[in-house]
Design a protein around this motif. Structure first.
Motif, PDB file in Angstrom:
ATOM      1  N   ASP A   1       0.833  -1.215   0.000  1.00 27.60           N
ATOM      2  CA  ASP A   1       0.000   0.000   0.000  1.00 27.60           C
ATOM      3  C   ASP A   1       0.864   1.260   0.000  1.00 27.60           C
ATOM      4  N   ILE A   2       1.942   1.225   0.755  1.00 30.11           N
ATOM      5  CA  ILE A   2       2.856   2.372   0.794  1.00 30.11           C
ATOM      6  C   ILE A   2       3.490   2.572  -0.574  1.00 30.11           C
ATOM      7  N   ALA A   3       3.904   1.468  -1.198  1.00 35.22           N
ATOM      8  CA  ALA A   3       4.509   1.552  -2.528  1.00 35.22           C
ATOM      9  C   ALA A   3       3.535   2.164  -3.530  1.00 35.22           C
ATOM     10  N   THR A   4       2.276   1.774  -3.424  1.00 33.28           N
ATOM     11  CA  THR A   4       1.260   2.336  -4.320  1.00 33.28           C
ATOM     12  C   THR A   4       1.079   3.821  -4.060  1.00 33.28           C
ATOM     13  N   GLU A   5       0.981   4.194  -2.790  1.00 31.27           N
ATOM     14  CA  GLU A   5       0.772   5.603  -2.464  1.00 31.27           C
ATOM     15  C   GLU A   5       1.958   6.463  -2.864  1.00 31.27           C
ATOM     16  N   LEU A   6       3.159   5.962  -2.651  1.00 26.81           N
ATOM     17  CA  LEU A   6       4.356   6.740  -2.957  1.00 26.81           C
ATOM     18  C   LEU A   6       4.796   6.591  -4.400  1.00 26.81           C
ATOM     19  N   ASP A   7       4.119   5.693  -5.137  1.00 31.38           N
ATOM     20  CA  ASP A   7       4.432   5.441  -6.545  1.00 31.38           C
ATOM     21  C   ASP A   7       5.905   5.046  -6.723  1.00 31.38           C
ATOM     22  N   CYS A   8       6.296   4.011  -5.967  1.00 29.24           N
ATOM     23  CA  CYS A   8       7.652   3.501  -6.055  1.00 29.24           C
ATOM     24  C   CYS A   8       7.610   1.981  -5.870  1.00 29.24           C
ATOM     25  N   PRO A   9       8.680   1.271  -6.213  1.00 31.28           N
ATOM     26  CA  PRO A   9       8.693  -0.183  -6.056  1.00 31.28           C
ATOM     27  C   PRO A   9       8.658  -0.601  -4.587  1.00 31.28           C
ATOM     28  N   VAL A  10       8.172  -1.827  -4.349  1.00 33.36           N
ATOM     29  CA  VAL A  10       8.094  -2.380  -2.999  1.00 33.36           C
ATOM     30  C   VAL A  10       9.487  -2.447  -2.374  1.00 33.36           C
ATOM     31  N   GLY A  11      10.485  -2.821  -3.155  1.00 33.20           N
ATOM     32  CA  GLY A  11      11.859  -2.888  -2.645  1.00 33.20           C
ATOM     33  C   GLY A  11      12.360  -1.548  -2.135  1.00 33.20           C
TER      34      GLY A  11
END
Length: 177
Positions: free
Chosen positions: A127-137
């Motif tokens: 969810d954080i990756a989606t919100e920040l528009d960055c990869p999960v890694g």
């Protein structure tokens, strides 16, 4: 209702409405303000007013309600405060929270945002990756680096405040225990 039709409506209705509102509220300036505000709202509803049989009645009703609302606000200002709704002074900030906020402010923006979203907002890494528009890694790396930096900052600050604070084998209990 076109702009020209509204101008005619305003020019013919305003004097009547303001006199009527003045009779209701007893204050000429207040009556003018409420009537003017009612016409501003009528401007936004020109399409509905053209279908209405009595657009002046709509404006008068809105102006009357505005006058009543202002009167109520003025009356509330003179009332004694209700002890049941009094705002109680908030307690002093928790020293741990102050320490955490100070430590978070020292982190880079990306790490701080990831830490706050994960630990304080209970969001998952995806969810954080989606919100920040960055990869999960990237989120995982920011969390790891942010935690390491926080541990260093909080450890240093806590030792300066109380050297036994984080030591589980300390002979005296931490303050407030």
């Amino acid at each position: 209702m076109t702009e020209e039709e509204f101008d005619v409506f305003y020019a013919t209705s305003y004097p009547r409405v303001v006199v009527q509102i003045h009779a209701l509220c007893g204050n000429w300036a207040e009556a003018q303000d409420c009537t003017q505000e009612a016409f501003v709202r009528a401007w936004d509803r020109r399409a509905q007013l053209v279908r209405s049989d009595y657009p002046e009645a709509w404006v008068r009703t809105v102006a009357h309600r505005l006058a009543i609302s202002r009167w109520r606000k003025a009356r509330r200002a003179f009332r004694q405060p209700d002890r049941a709704v009094e705002h109680h002074q908030s307690p002093q900030p928790n020293p741990d929270r102050v320490l955490l906020e100070r430590a978070l402010s020292q982190l880079p923006e990306e790490q701080r945002r990831a830490i706050v979203l994960f630990h304080l907002c209970d969001m998952g890494v995806q969810d954080i990756a989606t919100e920040l528009d960055c990869p999960v890694g990237t989120v995982k790396a920011r969390l790891a680096r942010g935690r390491a930096a926080l541990a260093g900052i909080i450890g240093d600050d806590a030792e300066q405040d109380d050297p036994n604070r984080l030591d589980p084998h300390a002979t005296r209990p931490p303050a407030g225990a």
